[in-house]
Enzyme design. Structure first.
Site, PDB file in Angstrom:
ATOM      1  N   ARG A 172       0.872  -1.176   0.000  1.00 31.09           N
ATOM      2  CA  ARG A 172       0.000   0.000   0.000  1.00 31.09           C
ATOM      3  C   ARG A 172       0.911   1.230   0.000  1.00 31.09           C
ATOM      4  O   ARG A 172       2.010   1.203   0.565  1.00 31.09           O
ATOM      5  CB  ARG A 172      -0.896   0.019   1.234  1.00 31.09           C
ATOM      6  CG  ARG A 172      -1.846  -1.177   1.340  1.00 31.09           C
ATOM      7  CD  ARG A 172      -2.644  -1.099   2.634  1.00 31.09           C
ATOM      8  NE  ARG A 172      -3.575  -2.209   2.758  1.00 31.09           N
ATOM      9  CZ  ARG A 172      -3.298  -3.375   3.358  1.00 31.09           C
ATOM     10  NH1 ARG A 172      -2.099  -3.548   3.904  1.00 31.09           N
ATOM     11  NH2 ARG A 172      -4.189  -4.341   3.423  1.00 31.09           N
ATOM     12  N   LYS A 216      -2.112  -2.748   7.881  1.00 31.84           N
ATOM     13  CA  LYS A 216      -3.318  -2.338   8.587  1.00 31.84           C
ATOM     14  C   LYS A 216      -3.472  -3.128   9.882  1.00 31.84           C
ATOM     15  O   LYS A 216      -3.160  -4.312   9.940  1.00 31.84           O
ATOM     16  CB  LYS A 216      -4.552  -2.560   7.703  1.00 31.84           C
ATOM     17  CG  LYS A 216      -4.689  -1.549   6.574  1.00 31.84           C
ATOM     18  CD  LYS A 216      -6.006  -1.726   5.856  1.00 31.84           C
ATOM     19  CE  LYS A 216      -6.226  -0.644   4.821  1.00 31.84           C
ATOM     20  NZ  LYS A 216      -7.517  -0.796   4.124  1.00 31.84           N
ATOM     21  N   HIS A 255      -1.725   3.214  -6.428  1.00 34.65           N
ATOM     22  CA  HIS A 255      -2.665   2.106  -6.223  1.00 34.65           C
ATOM     23  C   HIS A 255      -2.811   1.271  -7.494  1.00 34.65           C
ATOM     24  O   HIS A 255      -2.991   0.051  -7.420  1.00 34.65           O
ATOM     25  CB  HIS A 255      -4.025   2.643  -5.783  1.00 34.65           C
ATOM     26  CG  HIS A 255      -4.838   1.642  -5.029  1.00 34.65           C
ATOM     27  ND1 HIS A 255      -4.396   1.054  -3.861  1.00 34.65           N
ATOM     28  CD2 HIS A 255      -6.056   1.097  -5.286  1.00 34.65           C
ATOM     29  CE1 HIS A 255      -5.322   0.200  -3.420  1.00 34.65           C
ATOM     30  NE2 HIS A 255      -6.327   0.211  -4.266  1.00 34.65           N
ATOM     31  N   ARG A 309      -0.065  -1.140  -7.533  1.00 35.32           N
ATOM     32  CA  ARG A 309      -0.343  -2.243  -6.595  1.00 35.32           C
ATOM     33  C   ARG A 309      -1.252  -3.271  -7.272  1.00 35.32           C
ATOM     34  O   ARG A 309      -1.046  -4.479  -7.158  1.00 35.32           O
ATOM     35  CB  ARG A 309      -0.988  -1.682  -5.324  1.00 35.32           C
ATOM     36  CG  ARG A 309      -1.469  -2.730  -4.309  1.00 35.32           C
ATOM     37  CD  ARG A 309      -1.873  -2.005  -3.027  1.00 35.32           C
ATOM     38  NE  ARG A 309      -2.812  -2.726  -2.198  1.00 35.32           N
ATOM     39  CZ  ARG A 309      -2.464  -3.603  -1.253  1.00 35.32           C
ATOM     40  NH1 ARG A 309      -1.203  -3.898  -1.060  1.00 35.32           N
ATOM     41  NH2 ARG A 309      -3.376  -4.191  -0.508  1.00 35.32           N
ATOM     42  N   HIS A 352      -4.114  -8.605   2.696  1.00 34.43           N
ATOM     43  CA  HIS A 352      -5.572  -8.652   2.843  1.00 34.43           C
ATOM     44  C   HIS A 352      -5.937  -9.626   3.957  1.00 34.43           C
ATOM     45  O   HIS A 352      -5.503 -10.781   3.938  1.00 34.43           O
ATOM     46  CB  HIS A 352      -6.240  -9.115   1.542  1.00 34.43           C
ATOM     47  CG  HIS A 352      -6.199  -8.105   0.456  1.00 34.43           C
ATOM     48  ND1 HIS A 352      -6.396  -8.421  -0.878  1.00 34.43           N
ATOM     49  CD2 HIS A 352      -5.988  -6.762   0.479  1.00 34.43           C
ATOM     50  CE1 HIS A 352      -6.301  -7.332  -1.613  1.00 34.43           C
ATOM     51  NE2 HIS A 352      -6.055  -6.317  -0.811  1.00 34.43           N
ATOM     52  N   TYR A 361      -9.602  -9.893  -8.080  1.00 35.31           N
ATOM     53  CA  TYR A 361      -8.698 -10.202  -9.184  1.00 35.31           C
ATOM     54  C   TYR A 361      -9.027 -11.520  -9.884  1.00 35.31           C
ATOM     55  O   TYR A 361      -8.279 -11.951 -10.752  1.00 35.31           O
ATOM     56  CB  TYR A 361      -7.255 -10.276  -8.668  1.00 35.31           C
ATOM     57  CG  TYR A 361      -6.762  -8.993  -8.072  1.00 35.31           C
ATOM     58  CD1 TYR A 361      -6.413  -7.911  -8.879  1.00 35.31           C
ATOM     59  CD2 TYR A 361      -6.660  -8.838  -6.694  1.00 35.31           C
ATOM     60  CE1 TYR A 361      -5.966  -6.727  -8.330  1.00 35.31           C
ATOM     61  CE2 TYR A 361      -6.211  -7.650  -6.139  1.00 35.31           C
ATOM     62  CZ  TYR A 361      -5.869  -6.605  -6.965  1.00 35.31           C
ATOM     63  OH  TYR A 361      -5.435  -5.427  -6.421  1.00 35.31           O
TER      64      TYR A 361
END
Length: 308
Positions: free
Chosen positions: A157, A181, A253, A256, A279, A288
């Protein structure tokens, strides 16, 4: 409890117990304060709002032109807020429990083709060799090249990338330890080209007394002490234009997304890509799957004995 005090308490919990990032906390604050303002205009503190008030708020922001994705995000913030109030016995019910999430179309991520990424990286490398650049310009070119090589090699990210500590560059160069995150750490492999670009940048960075003492890999004069995301995005668009690419469709992004899509196109496992992207839920990575479907269709077309 008044809404302002309840929001502050909720945000403190999200920070202390769940390790929410500052960007996440700022987003929750904006969403909840907006809802609180709407509720107060109807004569009711948000902490005492009924389902009808929340539903009217969602209708109101839809009337302001907010997309279904933005409406869903606002409702998600409210759900967590009222669940917190219920768990803390501030309320005896959750007014969002009967509300449906606004339906949203899940758009496919914008990606760059492999040739376009190669063109972008090649242009970034060429600019680091420009002998007419000033010392500051040379350092900026080396930094941009390192940023791009690391980004495309790892799929970080943008906030993770610009906020890398310099210690990651001085440890085992084959891998990066990344804090993502929720303060979750993950290890991502680093390509040879990314290691070389980072080493070239670091060699010049370390000669600058104003930068060498920084704890950040990409230090800058900013509130955080490291390069702002917006600055990187602006430099990337400028590079894209110089490389003959359409700058309006290129962002950190998008790179990415290109990292993930190109891995899948070349046979990577979806679970592995999930881990590399950081994720927490496989459903996020499944955006994807269109790439996998295209690859599987091509595989059958080329190798099945009955294919046309």
């Amino acid at each position: 409890m008044r809404a302002a005090a309840a929001i502050e308490t909720f945000l403190e919990m999200m920070s202390a117990e769940r390790g929410a990032a500052q960007n996440t906390l700022d987003s929750y604050r904006r969403d909840l304060e907006d809802a609180a303002g709407f509720s107060l205009a109807t004569g009711v503190q948000l902490t005492f709002a009924e389902p009808g008030t929340i539903r009217s708020y969602l209708d109101e922001i839809a009337g302001r032109g907010y997309a279904a994705t933005s409406q869903a995000r606002r409702l998600s913030a409210l759900r967590q807020f009222f669940r917190f109030l219920y768990m803390e016995n501030i309320r005896t019910d959750d007014p969002t429990s009967t509300l449906d999430t606004p339906k949203k179309d899940r758009s496919l991520p914008k990606i760059l083709s492999e040739p376009d990424v190669e063109k972008l990286l090649a242009r970034a490398e060429v600019e680091t060799l420009d002998e007419e650049l000033s010392d500051a310009g040379h350092l900026q070119a080396l930094r941009l090249h390192a940023l791009l090589e690391i980004l495309y090699a790892t799929g970080l990210r943008v906030s993770e990338l610009v906020g890398l500590p310099v210690t990651v560059a001085r440890s085992d160069g084959r891998f990066l330890m990344v804090r993502g995150k929720g303060s979750k750490d993950r290890v991502v492999p680093l390509s040879g080209k990314a290691r070389d670009a980072m080493a070239r940048y670091l060699a010049v960075r370390d000669t600058r007394p104003d930068l060498s003492a920084s704890v950040w890999l990409f230090p800058a004069i900013s509130e955080s002490g490291f390069l702002a995301r917006q600055v990187f995005a602006r430099e990337l668009k400028g590079l894209a234009a110089r490389a003959g690419l359409k700058a309006s469709v290129i962002s950190p992004h998008v790179l990415r997304h290109a990292f993930a899509s190109h891995l899948l196109q070349n046979g990577a496992d979806l679970r592995a890509v999930q881990q590399l992207l950081g994720h927490s839920d496989i459903s996020t990575t499944q955006i994807y799957t269109h790439v996998m479907e295209e690859r599987l269709h091509q595989l059958v077309t080329e190798h099945h004995p009955l294919a046309d």
